[in-house]
Design a protein around this motif. Structure first.
Motif, short mmCIF file in Angstrom:
data_model
loop_
_atom_site.label_atom_id
_atom_site.label_comp_id
_atom_site.label_asym_id
_atom_site.label_seq_id
_atom_site.Cartn_x
_atom_site.Cartn_y
_atom_site.Cartn_z
N TYR A 118 4.77 3.10 16.11
CA TYR A 118 3.87 4.57 16.78
C TYR A 118 3.01 4.81 15.89
O TYR A 118 1.69 5.61 15.89
CB TYR A 118 4.57 4.73 17.28
N PHE A 119 3.18 4.69 14.29
CA PHE A 119 2.32 5.47 13.55
C PHE A 119 2.09 4.37 11.95
O PHE A 119 3.04 3.00 11.71
CB PHE A 119 2.43 6.58 12.86
N PHE A 120 0.98 4.66 10.79
CA PHE A 120 0.71 2.80 11.18
C PHE A 120 0.44 4.08 8.98
O PHE A 120 -0.64 4.56 9.61
CB PHE A 120 0.13 2.41 10.88
N THR A 121 1.03 4.13 7.91
CA THR A 121 -0.33 4.75 6.56
C THR A 121 0.46 3.64 5.71
O THR A 121 0.82 2.86 4.89
CB THR A 121 0.48 6.32 6.49
N GLY A 122 0.14 4.66 4.51
CA GLY A 122 0.06 3.89 2.77
C GLY A 122 0.87 4.95 1.96
O GLY A 122 0.75 6.07 2.12
N GLN A 123 1.41 4.83 0.93
CA GLN A 123 1.84 5.04 -0.06
C GLN A 123 1.60 5.23 -1.19
O GLN A 123 0.88 4.41 -1.76
CB GLN A 123 3.45 4.34 -0.38
N LYS A 124 1.41 6.88 -1.29
CA LYS A 124 0.39 7.49 -2.10
C LYS A 124 1.31 7.90 -3.43
O LYS A 124 2.56 8.57 -3.41
CB LYS A 124 -0.95 7.81 -1.71
N PHE A 125 -0.06 8.88 -4.27
CA PHE A 125 0.92 9.71 -5.00
C PHE A 125 0.22 12.02 -4.53
O PHE A 125 -0.91 11.31 -4.31
CB PHE A 125 0.84 9.84 -6.54
N ILE A 126 0.66 12.09 -5.09
CA ILE A 126 0.44 13.37 -4.99
C ILE A 126 0.24 14.01 -6.94
O ILE A 126 1.65 13.71 -7.79
CB ILE A 126 0.93 15.64 -4.27
N THR A 127 -0.91 14.72 -6.87
CA THR A 127 -0.51 14.90 -9.05
C THR A 127 -1.69 16.12 -9.22
O THR A 127 -2.55 16.46 -8.59
CB THR A 127 -1.44 13.75 -9.54
N LYS A 128 -1.80 16.45 -10.31
CA LYS A 128 -2.71 17.30 -10.68
C LYS A 128 -3.98 16.95 -10.67
O LYS A 128 -3.86 15.59 -11.23
CB LYS A 128 -2.36 18.19 -12.35
#
Length: 271
Positions: A118-128
């Motif tokens: 029911y939802f689709f996304t991908g794994q990423k990062f938060i960085t400075k």
């Protein structure tokens, strides 16, 4: 001795049969008690978080639960869960369904049954800002994520030289990033967009174009709960056909929101 073995086997089979019956009764039980108890996140905008004005839990996941409950003709009871607690809560029958940004994977599918994606996304990062251009820039660094999440497993595989620090929830991981205790925070892009939008100093951070996995979300139900799974699947397929699913997405991720993402998926059978 043979009698004892036979008696033991009968007892085991009876127990298994009872569990199967119980698992298959959720749909009837929910209708009977008049309430659908859902395990949801309560600090993860825009999927599930406490609205400051109403002091109620709102979000993308909650809208799907409300639609399912409406189709059932019952009211909703929301119970906050974490990534680590959601499956035990379901298996111990404290909740009827999980709607808590839960990625579908083979390991989890051994323990729970999933709805269509029911939802689709991908794994990423938060960085400075400006610190990460490629995955290589994250090697050997301290990276924060949430306990019991697929993000925790994925980052260990993608970056075996990194030190993964696991927190109870993603806001805690973001705080560690702000305090310089971790170099990056990782989870699904949609979740990262939500927590970054709420950060007081968000201008200092970014989500680089570095993705390490695909993340299809499913609504989790007890294993073998076929009638309930079938009902939920039909409901969300109907929501896709009627346009309700797209409207919910636009409400939380549309161009006028602070979590703006493109809807690059449709709810389909078998996915």
């Amino acid at each position: 001795m043979k009698k004892l073995v036979t008696l033991f086997m009968v007892t085991v089979l009876a127990s298994m049969a009872a569990k199967t019956v119980l698992a298959a009764d959720t749909l009837a039980d929910v209708k009977k008690k008049g309430v659908l108890v859902a395990g949801v996140k309560d600090s993860l905008p825009p999927f599930g978080y406490v609205d400051e004005k109403t002091r109620t839990i709102v979000g993308y996941d909650i809208d799907f639960i409300n639609a399912i409950a409406k189709k059932l003709g019952v009211r909703v009871e929301l119970k906050p869960v974490t990534s680590a607690s959601r499956m035990p809560q379901l298996q111990e029958s404290h909740i009827d369904i999980i709607a808590a940004t839960m990625t579908k994977n083979p390991e989890r599918a051994k323990q729970v049954d999933f709805s269509h994606t029911y939802f689709f996304t991908g794994q990423k990062f938060i960085t400075k800002k400006g610190t990460v251009k490629s995955l290589k820039d994250l090697e050997g660094k301290k990276i924060g994520t949430a306990k019991g999440s697929t993000s925790e497993q994925n980052v260990k595989k993608a970056l075996p030289t990194a030190t993964v620090l696991s927190f109870d929830d993603y806001p805690q991981a973001l705080l560690a990033l702000e305090q310089g205790k971790v170099f990056a925070v990782t989870t699904d892009e949609a979740i990262l967009a939500g927590i970054l939008a709420k950060a007081p100093n968000k201008a200092r951070f970014e989500i680089p174009r570095v993705q390490i996995s695909d993340e299809p979300y499913g609504l989790g139900m007890r294993k073998g709960d076929k009638h309930f799974v079938d009902f939920v699947n039909k409901t969300i397929l109907d929501m896709e056909k009627s346009g309700e699913a797209a409207r919910i997405f636009n409400k939380w991720f549309g161009p006028t929101t602070q979590f703006h993402l493109q809807r690059n998926f449709k709810i389909t059978a078998g996915k």
